[in-house]
Design a protein around this motif. Structure first.
Motif, short mmCIF file in Angstrom:
data_model
loop_
_atom_site.label_atom_id
_atom_site.label_comp_id
_atom_site.label_asym_id
_atom_site.label_seq_id
_atom_site.Cartn_x
_atom_site.Cartn_y
_atom_site.Cartn_z
N PRO A 1 -3.44 9.62 10.23
CA PRO A 1 -2.00 9.54 10.52
C PRO A 1 -1.73 9.38 12.01
N ALA B 1 -2.24 5.79 12.90
CA ALA B 1 -1.18 4.98 12.28
C ALA B 1 0.11 5.06 13.09
N GLN B 2 0.36 6.23 13.69
CA GLN B 2 1.58 6.37 14.49
C GLN B 2 1.41 5.84 15.91
N ASN C 1 4.04 0.95 12.64
CA ASN C 1 3.84 1.15 11.21
C ASN C 1 4.97 1.97 10.60
N THR C 2 5.25 1.70 9.34
CA THR C 2 6.14 2.57 8.58
C THR C 2 5.25 3.37 7.64
N ILE C 3 5.51 4.68 7.60
CA ILE C 3 4.62 5.56 6.84
C ILE C 3 5.42 6.28 5.76
N ASN D 1 -0.91 9.35 2.99
CA ASN D 1 0.12 8.54 3.63
C ASN D 1 -0.15 7.09 3.29
N VAL E 1 0.52 3.44 4.79
CA VAL E 1 0.86 2.93 6.12
C VAL E 1 1.10 1.42 6.02
#
Ligand code: ATP
Length: 367
Positions: A230, A233-234, A239-241, A276, A278
């Motif tokens: 995560p 990914a952030q 990205n939209t999670i 999550n 992503v």
């Protein structure tokens, strides 16, 4: 295989008890360009300084070409380091600045001169060889620092935010030069930066760090498209999670039950139940809502359809920029060529549907 540089369970605890680096493992092949990337305080510089020998290693081993370096003094290591402020001597000419490392190592004058001439020519610095650094531009000073690091012919060149002092345009130009030079010379580079674009543009592999730990080590494209955690990914890309729980798998798709319905993506590694999903901005498409659109999209995109609202629509040159809000209040910004979303395609406040291909989304463990 003998690596140029190996970090084996390397850790650093400062005297005040701060664990700055925890269990760092990395093997670097000769000629690789590696970037350490992460937010301020994540341990990048500490790791670089341990490799250089300016900071002791609290646990684990550091090897260069198969030889353990933990207790070798910095000047005896086959490394050189370039600092963000370049640390040039203002009273010495460019030529002496560049040759200084060879003087310290006690090399004969003839050899020093030959090596300095060669590296000045390689970096296009011959014409300013007799000038003092304070009379030169930022880009020239950066090149002198690079020449000074390379002249000792290190196995590993360590660079601590070496482009940080340059303005954006110059930074871009020097980035390209640096990459070409590194490939031409075949020297292993370890580069510290907190600029994501720089790491993505320059490196063969990127090490993403967070709070002293390595989160992921991957080539840029893989890091961008297949985050492992995560945090990555952030931190990388846009990205939209969505959070959820694994609901099942079918072929390459993992289905995740979320508050937005059952969505799918590709699993990256083993999954626990809480996950999550992503989705990179580039993979998201916007469609007008209404009529039988939803059923068609659900079928075409394997269920990956989320309702949203258009908050902003701007055209900048040939790029359409769309600001979208999700039902939970989160916003996302999408960009595409103007041919894809023509001006006026979505009125402000319009209800839309977002879709993506399952193969473009990544499902990762939530922790
Ligand atoms: N000499 C020191 N003594 C004690 N703690 C330190 C020392 N140097 C760094 N630290 C701490 O160790 C952690 C890692 O610092 P480090 O400078 O390696 O991070 P960084 O990722 O390079 O950050 P930045 O991008 O801001 O340079 C931080 O919590 C920092 O406060």
């Amino acid at each position: 295989m003998i690596y140029d540089l190996e970090l084996i369970n390397v850790g650093k605890v400062y005297d005040n008890g701060t664990p700055a680096v925890i269990d760092f493992n990395l093997s670097i092949r000769k000629g690789e360009f590696i970037a350490f990337l992460g937010p301020s305080g994540c341990g990048k510089t500490t790791t670089l300084r341990m490799i250089a020998g300016f900071e002791s290693i609290s646990s684990g081993d550091m090897m260069i070409k198969g030889e353990r370096m933990n207790d070798v003094r910095p000047q005896k290591r086959p490394t050189s380091m370039i600092f963000q402020n370049y640390a040039l001597f203002p009273h010495m000419t460019v030529r002496r600045n560049v040759g200084y490392g060879l003087e310290v190592k006690g090399r004969a004058k003839a050899e020093r001169d030959a090596r300095v001439d060669r590296i000045l020519a390689t970096l296009g610095l011959e014409d300013i060889a007799e000038r003092k650094p304070d009379k030169l531009s930022g880009g020239q000073r950066q090149r002198i620092a690079l020449a000074r690091g390379l002249v000792v012919e290190p196995d590993v060149l360590l660079l601590d935010e070496p482009l940080g002092a340059l303005d954006a345009n110059l930074r871009k130009a020097i980035q390209n030069e640096l990459k070409l030079l590194q490939k031409r010379l075949g020297v292993t580079f370890v580069f510290v930066t907190h600029a994501q674009s720089e790491a993505l543009a320059l490196s063969d592999r990127i090490v993403v760090m967070n709070q002293g730990r390595v989160e992921q080590i991957s080539p840029p494209h893989q890091l961008y498209t297949r985050p492992d955690t995560p945090f990555v990914a952030q931190f990388i890309g846009r990205n939209t999670i969505f959070e959820g729980e694994v609901a099942g798998t079918q072929a390459d798709s993992t289905f995740v039950s979320t508050s937005f319905g059952t969505l799918s993506g590709c699993a990256n590694g083993g999954l626990s139940s809480k996950v999550n999903i992503v989705i990179p901005s580039e993979a998201i498409e916007v469609h007008a809502a209404g009529g039988s659109a939803r059923e068609n999209l659900v079928r075409a995109f394997g269920g990956n359809v989320v309702g949203a609202r258009v908050e902003r629509f701007d055209v900048v040159g040939h790029i359409s920029q769309i600001g979208i809000s999700l039902p939970d209040g989160r916003g996302l910004a999408l960009e595409a060529h103007i041919d894809k979303y023509r001006p006026g395609a979505f009125p402000l406040g319009a209800e839309v549907m977002l879709t993506w291909d399952s193969a473009d989304a990544t499902v990762i463990p939530a922790h």
